[in-house]
Scaffold this active site. Structure first.
Site, PDB file in Angstrom:
ATOM      1  N   ASN A  64       3.025  54.066  -1.301  1.00 10.63           N
ATOM      2  CA  ASN A  64       3.317  52.698  -1.738  1.00 10.63           C
ATOM      3  C   ASN A  64       2.128  51.830  -1.354  1.00 10.63           C
ATOM      4  O   ASN A  64       1.903  51.583  -0.166  1.00 10.63           O
ATOM      5  CB  ASN A  64       4.598  52.218  -1.030  1.00 10.63           C
ATOM      6  CG  ASN A  64       4.900  50.759  -1.289  1.00 10.63           C
ATOM      7  OD1 ASN A  64       4.322  50.136  -2.175  1.00 10.63           O
ATOM      8  ND2 ASN A  64       5.817  50.202  -0.500  1.00 10.63           N
ATOM      9  N   TRP A  65       1.387  51.400  -2.358  1.00  5.46           N
ATOM     10  CA  TRP A  65       0.165  50.626  -2.071  1.00  5.46           C
ATOM     11  C   TRP A  65       0.460  49.160  -1.767  1.00  5.46           C
ATOM     12  O   TRP A  65      -0.432  48.393  -1.456  1.00  5.46           O
ATOM     13  CB  TRP A  65      -0.802  50.717  -3.257  1.00  5.46           C
ATOM     14  CG  TRP A  65      -1.405  52.088  -3.445  1.00  5.46           C
ATOM     15  CD1 TRP A  65      -1.210  53.197  -2.673  1.00  5.46           C
ATOM     16  CD2 TRP A  65      -2.318  52.498  -4.492  1.00  5.46           C
ATOM     17  NE1 TRP A  65      -1.938  54.262  -3.160  1.00  5.46           N
ATOM     18  CE2 TRP A  65      -2.629  53.860  -4.281  1.00  5.46           C
ATOM     19  CE3 TRP A  65      -2.901  51.846  -5.579  1.00  5.46           C
ATOM     20  CZ2 TRP A  65      -3.491  54.577  -5.112  1.00  5.46           C
ATOM     21  CZ3 TRP A  65      -3.750  52.554  -6.408  1.00  5.46           C
ATOM     22  CH2 TRP A  65      -4.045  53.899  -6.186  1.00  5.46           C
ATOM     23  N   GLU A  86      14.038  54.196   5.525  1.00  2.00           N
ATOM     24  CA  GLU A  86      12.905  53.548   6.170  1.00  2.00           C
ATOM     25  C   GLU A  86      13.420  52.561   7.213  1.00  2.00           C
ATOM     26  O   GLU A  86      13.749  51.412   6.870  1.00  2.00           O
ATOM     27  CB  GLU A  86      12.072  52.792   5.130  1.00  2.00           C
ATOM     28  CG  GLU A  86      11.534  53.663   4.031  1.00  2.00           C
ATOM     29  CD  GLU A  86      10.300  53.040   3.388  1.00  2.00           C
ATOM     30  OE1 GLU A  86       9.246  53.666   3.457  1.00  2.00           O
ATOM     31  OE2 GLU A  86      10.398  51.929   2.866  1.00  2.00           O
ATOM     32  N   GLY A 114       3.163  53.862   3.508  1.00  6.35           N
ATOM     33  CA  GLY A 114       2.477  52.608   3.215  1.00  6.35           C
ATOM     34  C   GLY A 114       1.029  52.672   3.647  1.00  6.35           C
ATOM     35  O   GLY A 114       0.161  53.168   2.930  1.00  6.35           O
ATOM     36  N   GLY A 115       0.770  52.219   4.858  1.00  3.63           N
ATOM     37  CA  GLY A 115      -0.608  52.098   5.365  1.00  3.63           C
ATOM     38  C   GLY A 115      -1.459  53.343   5.174  1.00  3.63           C
ATOM     39  O   GLY A 115      -2.604  53.262   4.688  1.00  3.63           O
TER      40      GLY A 115
HETATM   41  C1  PEP Z   1       6.443  51.538   3.391  1.00  6.01           C
HETATM   42  O1  PEP Z   1       5.866  50.571   2.956  1.00  6.01           O
HETATM   43  O2  PEP Z   1       7.360  52.021   2.704  1.00  6.01           O
HETATM   44  C2  PEP Z   1       6.053  52.090   4.679  1.00  6.01           C
HETATM   45  C3  PEP Z   1       6.785  53.038   5.184  1.00  6.01           C
HETATM   46  O3  PEP Z   1       4.934  51.587   5.273  1.00  6.01           O
HETATM   47  P1  PEP Z   1       4.137  52.219   6.532  1.00  6.01           P
HETATM   48  O4  PEP Z   1       3.900  53.667   6.198  1.00  6.01           O
HETATM   49  O5  PEP Z   1       2.859  51.444   6.590  1.00  6.01           O
HETATM   50  O6  PEP Z   1       4.981  52.049   7.743  1.00  6.01           O
END
Ligand code: PEP
Length: 253
Positions: A11-12, A170, A237-238
């Site tokens: 997920n950008w 999440e 995400g990151g």
């Molecule tokens: C997300 O945006 O769904 C996410 C899990 O972000 P991160 O991996 O940065 O925690």
């Protein structure tokens, strides 16, 4: 028991212009060279570059998704994107109910349910995100909150439609914070969610629905998370913003 194909999704969020996004997509595609047939890869760029990124990935076997979707097909819905627009831009899926949509933009379970049903009606695969906040976890309300998010999010979705649903667990306290749920914490919730799908639908749905984990997934923790019996992939995400880290995640052992 049915073998579930892993789904490794990036997920950008609100990052990347067209040039950066196409370069990252090409670099991610280059990392998908191990010939695995037990996993799928998906990228969710911002709406503005979904078309370019989908085009750059043509023939590479990588799916693309929008980061949200509206329940209407067209009309006066400023700021929204219709399922047909997602498909027209080359996407085959949509993320719905991300915690940033819930907590920053105030999307309710009822609105998220409309998005789920609209996206399904438009032929998209839906990644339905759910997760508890830290306060909810500390108040011992994790399972209650998740059950409500699943029941309300999937209200009116029938057994046959469930093959187009992916659930992403999440925990809000783990998103973008560097804090990951331990593999035990994640597995406990995933097993609960699979049992919940069995209670709402039937065993076959529980056995075949993919449940992803998201929340600071990185190369250092992906293997132990993916080794859990009820974790079927990751929403990242990151670490999805760099081809080398997302590549290591895609190529988990
Ligand atoms: C997300 O945006 O769904 C996410 C899990 O972000 P991160 O991996 O940065 O925690």
């Amino acid at each position: 028991m049915t073998k579930r194909k892993a789904l490794m999704a990036g997920n950008w969020k609100m990052n990347m212009n067209a040039v950066e996004g196409c370069r990252l997509a090409a670099d991610v595609a280059a990392q998908c060279n191990k010939g695995y047939d037990d996993r799928e890869v998906l990228l969710a760029p911002p709406f503005t570059i979904l078309s370019e990124v989908s085009h750059a990935l043509e023939g590479k076997g990588i799916l693309t998704a929008s980061q949200n979707v509206c329940w209407e097909e067209n009309g006066a819905f400023t700021g929204e994107i219709a399922p047909n627009m997602v498909k027209d831009a080359g996407g085959s899926a949509a993320i719905v109910g991300h915690s940033e949509r819930r907590h920053i933009f105030g999307e309710s379970n009822e609105m998220i349910n409309k998005r789920v049903k609209g996206g399904l009606a438009g032929g998209l695969m839906i990644i339905l995100c759910i997760g508890e906040t830290l306060e909810e976890r500390e108040a011992d309300r994790t399972f209650t909150v998740l059950e409500e998010q699943v029941r309300k999010g999937l209200d009116g979705v029938d057994t046959g439609q469930m093959e187009k649903i992916v659930i992403a667990y999440e925990p809000v306290w783990a998103i973008g914070t560097g804090k990951t749920a331990s593999k035990e914490q994640a597995q406990e919730v995933h097993a609960f969610l699979r049992g919940l799908l069995d209670r709402i639908y039937e065993k076959d749905v529980a056995d075949t629905t993919r449940i992803l984990y998201g929340g600071s997934v990185k190369p250092a923790n992906v293997n132990e998370l993916m080794a859990q019996p009820d974790i079927d992939g990751a929403l990242v995400g990151g670490a999805a913003l760099k081809a080398d880290s997302f590549g290591s995640i895609i190529n988990f052992q």
